[in-house]
Design a protein around this motif. Structure first.
Motif, PDB file in Angstrom:
ATOM      1  N   LEU A 146       1.023  -1.182  -0.098  1.00  0.00           N
ATOM      2  CA  LEU A 146       0.083  -0.086  -0.065  1.00  0.00           C
ATOM      3  C   LEU A 146       0.855   1.059   0.127  1.00  0.00           C
ATOM      4  O   LEU A 146       0.551   2.075  -0.567  1.00  0.00           O
ATOM      5  CB  LEU A 146      -0.720   0.132   1.167  1.00  0.00           C
ATOM      6  CG  LEU A 146      -2.007  -1.032   1.164  1.00  0.00           C
ATOM      7  CD1 LEU A 146      -2.847  -0.804   2.728  1.00  0.00           C
ATOM      8  CD2 LEU A 146      -2.886  -1.017   0.042  1.00  0.00           C
ATOM      9  N   ALA A 147       1.889   1.286   0.727  1.00  0.00           N
ATOM     10  CA  ALA A 147       2.789   2.344   0.659  1.00  0.00           C
ATOM     11  C   ALA A 147       3.648   2.724  -0.543  1.00  0.00           C
ATOM     12  O   ALA A 147       3.687   3.848  -1.102  1.00  0.00           O
ATOM     13  CB  ALA A 147       3.893   2.324   1.832  1.00  0.00           C
ATOM     14  N   ALA A 148       4.032   1.426  -1.309  1.00  0.00           N
ATOM     15  CA  ALA A 148       4.557   1.671  -2.457  1.00  0.00           C
ATOM     16  C   ALA A 148       3.644   2.398  -3.418  1.00  0.00           C
ATOM     17  O   ALA A 148       4.039   3.016  -4.468  1.00  0.00           O
ATOM     18  CB  ALA A 148       5.363   0.537  -2.854  1.00  0.00           C
ATOM     19  N   LEU A 149       2.429   1.818  -3.433  1.00  0.00           N
ATOM     20  CA  LEU A 149       1.358   2.166  -4.442  1.00  0.00           C
ATOM     21  C   LEU A 149       0.994   3.646  -4.240  1.00  0.00           C
ATOM     22  O   LEU A 149       0.869   4.627  -5.000  1.00  0.00           O
ATOM     23  CB  LEU A 149      -0.054   1.291  -4.352  1.00  0.00           C
ATOM     24  CG  LEU A 149       0.162  -0.176  -4.849  1.00  0.00           C
ATOM     25  CD1 LEU A 149      -1.035  -0.998  -4.418  1.00  0.00           C
ATOM     26  CD2 LEU A 149       0.144  -0.215  -6.412  1.00  0.00           C
ATOM     27  N   ALA A 150       0.918   4.018  -2.722  1.00  0.00           N
ATOM     28  CA  ALA A 150       0.409   5.294  -2.367  1.00  0.00           C
ATOM     29  C   ALA A 150       1.572   6.221  -3.075  1.00  0.00           C
ATOM     30  O   ALA A 150       1.093   7.557  -3.494  1.00  0.00           O
ATOM     31  CB  ALA A 150       0.494   5.547  -0.888  1.00  0.00           C
ATOM     32  N   GLN A 151       2.728   5.996  -2.957  1.00  0.00           N
ATOM     33  CA  GLN A 151       4.032   6.929  -3.543  1.00  0.00           C
ATOM     34  C   GLN A 151       3.707   7.156  -5.005  1.00  0.00           C
ATOM     35  O   GLN A 151       4.000   8.041  -5.373  1.00  0.00           O
ATOM     36  CB  GLN A 151       5.313   5.997  -3.303  1.00  0.00           C
ATOM     37  CG  GLN A 151       6.223   7.086  -3.023  1.00  0.00           C
ATOM     38  CD  GLN A 151       7.554   6.222  -2.913  1.00  0.00           C
ATOM     39  OE1 GLN A 151       7.566   5.347  -2.148  1.00  0.00           O
ATOM     40  NE2 GLN A 151       8.606   6.499  -3.707  1.00  0.00           N
ATOM     41  N   ARG A 152       2.923   6.210  -5.539  1.00  0.00           N
ATOM     42  CA  ARG A 152       2.701   6.386  -7.065  1.00  0.00           C
ATOM     43  C   ARG A 152       1.173   6.798  -7.188  1.00  0.00           C
ATOM     44  O   ARG A 152       0.799   6.740  -8.468  1.00  0.00           O
ATOM     45  CB  ARG A 152       2.732   4.972  -7.740  1.00  0.00           C
ATOM     46  CG  ARG A 152       3.975   4.701  -7.941  1.00  0.00           C
ATOM     47  CD  ARG A 152       4.366   2.990  -8.073  1.00  0.00           C
ATOM     48  NE  ARG A 152       5.596   2.730  -8.399  1.00  0.00           N
ATOM     49  CZ  ARG A 152       6.595   2.499  -7.471  1.00  0.00           C
ATOM     50  NH1 ARG A 152       6.395   2.640  -6.059  1.00  0.00           N
ATOM     51  NH2 ARG A 152       7.859   2.062  -7.774  1.00  0.00           N
ATOM     52  N   ARG A 153       0.545   7.383  -6.127  1.00  0.00           N
ATOM     53  CA  ARG A 153      -0.920   8.005  -6.275  1.00  0.00           C
ATOM     54  C   ARG A 153      -1.742   7.000  -6.528  1.00  0.00           C
ATOM     55  O   ARG A 153      -2.815   7.079  -7.201  1.00  0.00           O
ATOM     56  CB  ARG A 153      -1.085   9.295  -7.013  1.00  0.00           C
ATOM     57  CG  ARG A 153      -0.041  10.375  -6.896  1.00  0.00           C
ATOM     58  CD  ARG A 153      -0.119  11.596  -7.445  1.00  0.00           C
ATOM     59  NE  ARG A 153       0.819  12.472  -7.209  1.00  0.00           N
ATOM     60  CZ  ARG A 153       0.688  13.445  -6.243  1.00  0.00           C
ATOM     61  NH1 ARG A 153      -0.387  13.404  -5.385  1.00  0.00           N
ATOM     62  NH2 ARG A 153       1.872  14.191  -5.765  1.00  0.00           N
ATOM     63  N   SER A 198       9.717 -12.014  -3.562  1.00  0.00           N
ATOM     64  CA  SER A 198       9.246 -11.435  -4.823  1.00  0.00           C
ATOM     65  C   SER A 198       8.363 -12.495  -5.735  1.00  0.00           C
ATOM     66  O   SER A 198       7.350 -12.187  -6.451  1.00  0.00           O
ATOM     67  CB  SER A 198      10.283 -10.642  -5.788  1.00  0.00           C
ATOM     68  OG  SER A 198      11.320 -11.424  -5.778  1.00  0.00           O
ATOM     69  N   ASP A 199       8.630 -13.580  -5.459  1.00  0.00           N
ATOM     70  CA  ASP A 199       7.801 -15.001  -6.261  1.00  0.00           C
ATOM     71  C   ASP A 199       6.562 -15.046  -5.517  1.00  0.00           C
ATOM     72  O   ASP A 199       5.714 -15.060  -6.361  1.00  0.00           O
ATOM     73  CB  ASP A 199       8.622 -16.061  -6.136  1.00  0.00           C
ATOM     74  CG  ASP A 199      10.054 -16.152  -6.723  1.00  0.00           C
ATOM     75  OD1 ASP A 199      10.189 -15.570  -7.832  1.00  0.00           O
ATOM     76  OD2 ASP A 199      11.038 -16.850  -6.297  1.00  0.00           O
ATOM     77  N   ARG A 217       7.008  -1.785 -13.207  1.00  0.00           N
ATOM     78  CA  ARG A 217       6.518  -2.817 -12.318  1.00  0.00           C
ATOM     79  C   ARG A 217       7.866  -3.443 -11.494  1.00  0.00           C
ATOM     80  O   ARG A 217       7.951  -3.820 -10.415  1.00  0.00           O
ATOM     81  CB  ARG A 217       5.905  -3.894 -13.059  1.00  0.00           C
ATOM     82  CG  ARG A 217       4.920  -4.816 -12.113  1.00  0.00           C
ATOM     83  CD  ARG A 217       3.604  -5.305 -12.694  1.00  0.00           C
ATOM     84  NE  ARG A 217       2.834  -4.708 -13.530  1.00  0.00           N
ATOM     85  CZ  ARG A 217       1.996  -4.981 -14.578  1.00  0.00           C
ATOM     86  NH1 ARG A 217       2.023  -6.412 -14.812  1.00  0.00           N
ATOM     87  NH2 ARG A 217       1.252  -4.246 -14.960  1.00  0.00           N
ATOM     88  N   GLN A 218       9.001  -3.517 -12.242  1.00  0.00           N
ATOM     89  CA  GLN A 218      10.219  -4.173 -11.565  1.00  0.00           C
ATOM     90  C   GLN A 218      10.684  -3.352 -10.445  1.00  0.00           C
ATOM     91  O   GLN A 218      10.856  -3.669  -9.326  1.00  0.00           O
ATOM     92  CB  GLN A 218      11.254  -4.489 -12.760  1.00  0.00           C
ATOM     93  CG  GLN A 218      11.302  -5.519 -13.701  1.00  0.00           C
ATOM     94  CD  GLN A 218      10.689  -6.769 -12.867  1.00  0.00           C
ATOM     95  OE1 GLN A 218      11.114  -7.296 -11.713  1.00  0.00           O
ATOM     96  NE2 GLN A 218       9.526  -7.541 -13.333  1.00  0.00           N
ATOM     97  N   VAL A 224       9.023  -2.942  -2.791  1.00  0.00           N
ATOM     98  CA  VAL A 224       8.346  -3.341  -1.757  1.00  0.00           C
ATOM     99  C   VAL A 224       9.215  -4.539  -1.010  1.00  0.00           C
ATOM    100  O   VAL A 224       9.382  -4.782   0.062  1.00  0.00           O
ATOM    101  CB  VAL A 224       7.106  -4.131  -2.299  1.00  0.00           C
ATOM    102  CG1 VAL A 224       6.416  -5.187  -1.481  1.00  0.00           C
ATOM    103  CG2 VAL A 224       6.176  -3.295  -2.972  1.00  0.00           C
ATOM    104  N   ARG A 225      10.061  -5.525  -2.003  1.00  0.00           N
ATOM    105  CA  ARG A 225      10.974  -6.176  -1.347  1.00  0.00           C
ATOM    106  C   ARG A 225      11.966  -5.585  -0.506  1.00  0.00           C
ATOM    107  O   ARG A 225      12.149  -5.967   0.748  1.00  0.00           O
ATOM    108  CB  ARG A 225      11.794  -6.742  -2.649  1.00  0.00           C
ATOM    109  CG  ARG A 225      12.716  -7.953  -2.046  1.00  0.00           C
ATOM    110  CD  ARG A 225      13.501  -8.540  -3.243  1.00  0.00           C
ATOM    111  NE  ARG A 225      14.172  -9.568  -2.905  1.00  0.00           N
ATOM    112  CZ  ARG A 225      15.534  -9.614  -2.348  1.00  0.00           C
ATOM    113  NH1 ARG A 225      15.959  -8.380  -1.970  1.00  0.00           N
ATOM    114  NH2 ARG A 225      16.037 -10.585  -1.876  1.00  0.00           N
TER     115      ARG A 225
END
Ligand code: BEZ
Length: 254
Positions: A146-153, A198-199, A217-218, A224-225
């Motif tokens: 959620l944090a990494a997504l929020a950073q991307r709005r 990541s898998d 995506r990478q 996240v990892r």
């Protein structure tokens, strides 16, 4: 950014590679059901049929259902009786002595529809035994996503694909549907992964990943990892995810 929800898809080989442990760790809930030969059992969310096969080996008359055509095709390859059917629209009527579910109910967000369908599917006196993610299941992982997504709005909550109930929530729903709850427990079960986190993300987090443009995506996965290393990876590189299980046994009155 307006987030569009994507359905999780299932690839039986990828699932076995990255999540084969799910069926192995299902032994306690299998034992809680205590199946016997000739019983009619519905395996709800049977996946690629590893536990369904264990019921069949015992001589039970087992039917697997799963929303994924790919997983049901894998069951058919094992010679199992299995059907493509969503747990949210079960169409059985008093057919089964027991309904069993391992690590599947948390993918079915319409919990009341699932429970009502299970109730209808059981004979009077039948039992519903299951284990699912509950409470703060995989919270460290979902917080990092959620944090990494929020950073991307991107609003990750709008993409949330799971249902992790508390005991009070699930007990209330079971009782409202007419079940008697014989046992219910929330169990912390930190779970070692067979490979890299990541898998695991790749296998289970399609709903979140699909919202990130392919070109990013990478980087998203790497971010996240990296956020999870301090909490979930040990000095030997072993990853352990913060699973929490809700395990229960409920009965349909005679
Ligand atoms: C679980 O089994 O609890 C689970 C697996 C994958 C994603 C989320 C939860």
């Amino acid at each position: 950014m307006e987030a569009k929800k994507t359905e999780q898809t299932w690839n039986p080989d990828r699932y076995e590679r990255n999540a084969g442990f799910v069926a192995d760790l299902g032994t306690p809930v299998f034992d809680l059901l205590a199946p016997v030969a000739d019983e009619k059992i519905l395996d709800l969310g049977c996946g690629h049929g590893k536990l369904t096969g264990k019921f069949a080996d015992l001589g039970a008359d087992v039917t697997g259902v799963d929303a994924s055509p790919e997983q049901i095709a894998a069951c058919h390859k094992l010679g199992l009786n299995a059907r493509v059917l969503s747990g949210e629209s079960l169409d059985y009527n008093g057919d089964f002595d027991a309904v069993f579910s391992n690590a599947a109910l948390h993918w079915m967000q319409k919990a009341d529809d699932v429970i009502a369908g299970v109730y209808r599917a059981l004979k009077p006196g039948g039992r519903f035994v299951g284990e699912m993610g509950g409470g703060d299941n995989v919270k460290k992982v979902s917080d990092a996503l959620l944090a990494a997504l929020a950073q991307r709005r991107i609003d990750g909550n709008a993409l949330w694909p799971w249902y992790f109930p508390t005991t009070d929530d699930y007990r209330g729903r079971l009782e409202k549907a007419g079940f008697r709850v014989d046992y219910m427990e929330m169990i912390d079960r930190p779970t070692p992964l067979p490979g890299d986190v990541s898998d695991w993300l790749d296998t289970f987090c399609e709903s979140f990943l699909a919202a990130v443009p392919q070109s990013d995506r990478q980087d998203f996965l790497a971010q996240v990892r990296q956020a999870l290393v301090p909490d979930l990876m040990d000095d030997n590189g072993q990853w352990t995810v913060d699973y929490v299980r809700l395990r229960f046994k409920a009965g349909k009155p005679e």
